[in-house]
Design a protein around this motif. Structure first.
Motif, short mmCIF file in Angstrom:
data_model
loop_
_atom_site.label_atom_id
_atom_site.label_comp_id
_atom_site.label_asym_id
_atom_site.label_seq_id
_atom_site.Cartn_x
_atom_site.Cartn_y
_atom_site.Cartn_z
N GLU A 13 -30.97 9.13 -19.27
CA GLU A 13 -31.22 8.53 -20.59
C GLU A 13 -32.59 8.95 -21.13
O GLU A 13 -32.73 9.22 -22.33
N LYS A 22 -32.29 12.59 -22.27
CA LYS A 22 -31.55 12.67 -23.54
C LYS A 22 -32.47 12.39 -24.73
O LYS A 22 -32.36 13.04 -25.76
N TRP A 61 -33.58 16.38 -25.23
CA TRP A 61 -32.34 16.87 -25.81
C TRP A 61 -32.00 16.28 -27.18
O TRP A 61 -31.00 16.67 -27.78
N LYS A 121 -30.56 13.56 -27.91
CA LYS A 121 -29.19 13.02 -27.85
C LYS A 121 -29.20 11.50 -27.90
O LYS A 121 -28.16 10.85 -27.83
N ARG A 122 -30.41 10.91 -27.97
CA ARG A 122 -30.57 9.46 -28.06
C ARG A 122 -31.86 9.20 -28.83
O ARG A 122 -32.82 9.96 -28.71
N LYS A 126 -28.22 25.72 -22.15
CA LYS A 126 -29.08 24.85 -22.97
C LYS A 126 -29.90 25.66 -23.97
O LYS A 126 -30.90 25.20 -24.49
#
Length: 194
Positions: free
Chosen positions: A79, A82, A86, A88-89, A189
């Protein structure tokens, strides 16, 4: 005051490094020099490599199966990765504080130094103040002569956590760069192999 970057999430066996980083009267440069100092202790030289940045080179012959070093850095959950690398959150307050600390200290957050462990957590060696010399091991495709070491992961030894441990997979000559295969996931990635 304790340096924020040394206070927590440091995944290092080097108790001297942890102690020195916790001493507030030392300049930040002392912490920043540890990855280079640990390379000297491991009999490695860190130097510029064309098209790769910095790399680690043997200063003494290394026998096959020799222990080289541990991949150290900050420990992160999926988490956290992310949010922090990334996108992503959404970042929460601890993610924003971490990002601010990296920016203020001139540290990057590319995610190029993330190493995923078997339990789904990550070791990030991008922050030079909490990582060791193994962050300078560059990529070489597996099965080639240039690929001369590899990590073996282990989560605990006698109850103590240890990150990826690098070993020589063949004899390595003086002056030779140490490289390992980053694996397919690294290249998916957004990075491209040489």
């Amino acid at each position: 005051m304790v340096h924020d970057h040394c206070q927590k999430n440091v995944n290092s066996r080097n108790s001297i490094q942890r102690l020195i980083c916790l001493l507030s009267f030392l300049p930040m440069a002392v912490c920043l020099s540890f990855s280079l100092q640990s390379a000297q202790d491991a009999k490695m030289k860190i130097k510029e490599v064309p098209n790769m940045g910095l790399g680690a080179f043997a200063t003494e012959p290394i026998k096959c199966f020799s222990y080289l070093g541990e991949y150290t850095g900050e420990s992160f959950s999926l988490e956290q990765v992310k949010a922090r690398f990334w996108n992503k959150r959404d970042q929460d307050s601890s993610d924003r504080k971490w990002t601010k600390s990296r920016v203020e200290r001139g540290e990057t957050k590319t995610g190029h130094y993330l190493f995923e462990l078997h339990d789904g957590t990550f070791v990030d060696a991008e922050d030079t103040s909490v990582s060791g010399w193994t962050r300078y091991l560059n990529h070489a495709s597996g099965g080639t002569h240039e690929c001369n070491c590899r990590p073996f992961t282990q989560t605990s030894i006698d109850g103590d956590f240890h990150g990826p441990q690098f070993y020589a997979i063949r004899d390595i000559e003086v002056g030779e760069q140490l490289c390992w295969d980053y694996g397919k996931m690294f290249w998916t990635k957004g990075m491209k192999p040489e």
